[in-house]
Motif scaffolding. Structure first.
Motif, short mmCIF file in Angstrom:
data_model
loop_
_atom_site.label_atom_id
_atom_site.label_comp_id
_atom_site.label_asym_id
_atom_site.label_seq_id
_atom_site.Cartn_x
_atom_site.Cartn_y
_atom_site.Cartn_z
N GLU A 27 0.86 -1.18 0.00
CA GLU A 27 0.00 0.00 0.00
C GLU A 27 0.90 1.23 0.00
O GLU A 27 1.57 1.53 0.97
N THR A 65 1.48 5.22 -0.16
CA THR A 65 0.75 6.43 0.16
C THR A 65 1.13 7.52 -0.84
O THR A 65 2.26 7.60 -1.30
N LYS A 66 0.18 8.32 -1.14
CA LYS A 66 0.40 9.38 -2.10
C LYS A 66 1.02 10.58 -1.37
O LYS A 66 0.51 11.05 -0.37
N SER A 73 1.80 14.38 -1.07
CA SER A 73 1.22 15.60 -1.63
C SER A 73 2.15 16.78 -1.53
O SER A 73 3.08 16.88 -0.91
#
Length: 152
Positions: free
Chosen positions: A147, A149-150, A152
């Motif tokens: 998984e 994570t993006k 930002s």
């Protein structure tokens, strides 16, 4: 608890894959004899050897990679394990079997089963092919995507 379940599921699925791939490789090897009896015998031998090969390869792939290894780790694990298992089994091929193969007078088979070493190498190669396919499939099946994570 998941680990025991993963071992069990992978070993059962590996046995089914080992049966399929072992029978296929056995039949293809039997074609060298140019006789239906040779094809059938080798297919049955591939079926019988495919069961423990698949079970053990499934367990070894879970042991080496678990849910993080993927297809490549499974394939390489199966390749090494299959070569070792096949070589070990090939050492114990009885001389009477090798004599029966020599009685067929087929040049390729005479060369491949001339001595104990040649027979062990042949079986090591064939079991390694089966275990590589089983290991790749199980390694890919067990892979749990990460998984990410993006940022930002």
């Amino acid at each position: 608890m998941e680990s025991k379940e993963l071992y069990l599921k992978s070993s059962i699925f590996g046995s089914l894959l080992g049966i399929g791939f072992g029978t296929l490789i056995g039949a293809l090897t039997g074609i060298l004899s140019a006789a239906w009896n040779g094809i059938l015998f080798c297919a049955v031998a591939g079926f019988i050897l495919g069961i423990p090969t698949g079970i053990l390869t499934g367990a070894v792939v879970v042991w080496t990679s678990g849910r993080t290894g993927g297809v490549s780790t499974g394939a390489y694990t199966g390749m090494v394990f299959g070569a070792l298992l096949g070589g070990l089994l090939g050492i114990f091929i009885p001389d009477s079997f090798r004599a029966a193969v020599a009685a067929l007078h087929i040049l390729v088979l005479d060369v491949l089963t001339h001595g104990r070493f040649e027979t062990a190498i042949l079986l090591s190669y064939l079991v390694s092919i089966t275990a590589t396919m089983v290991g790749a499939w199980i390694g890919g099946r067990n892979l749990k995507p990460r998984e990410l994570t993006k940022v930002s």
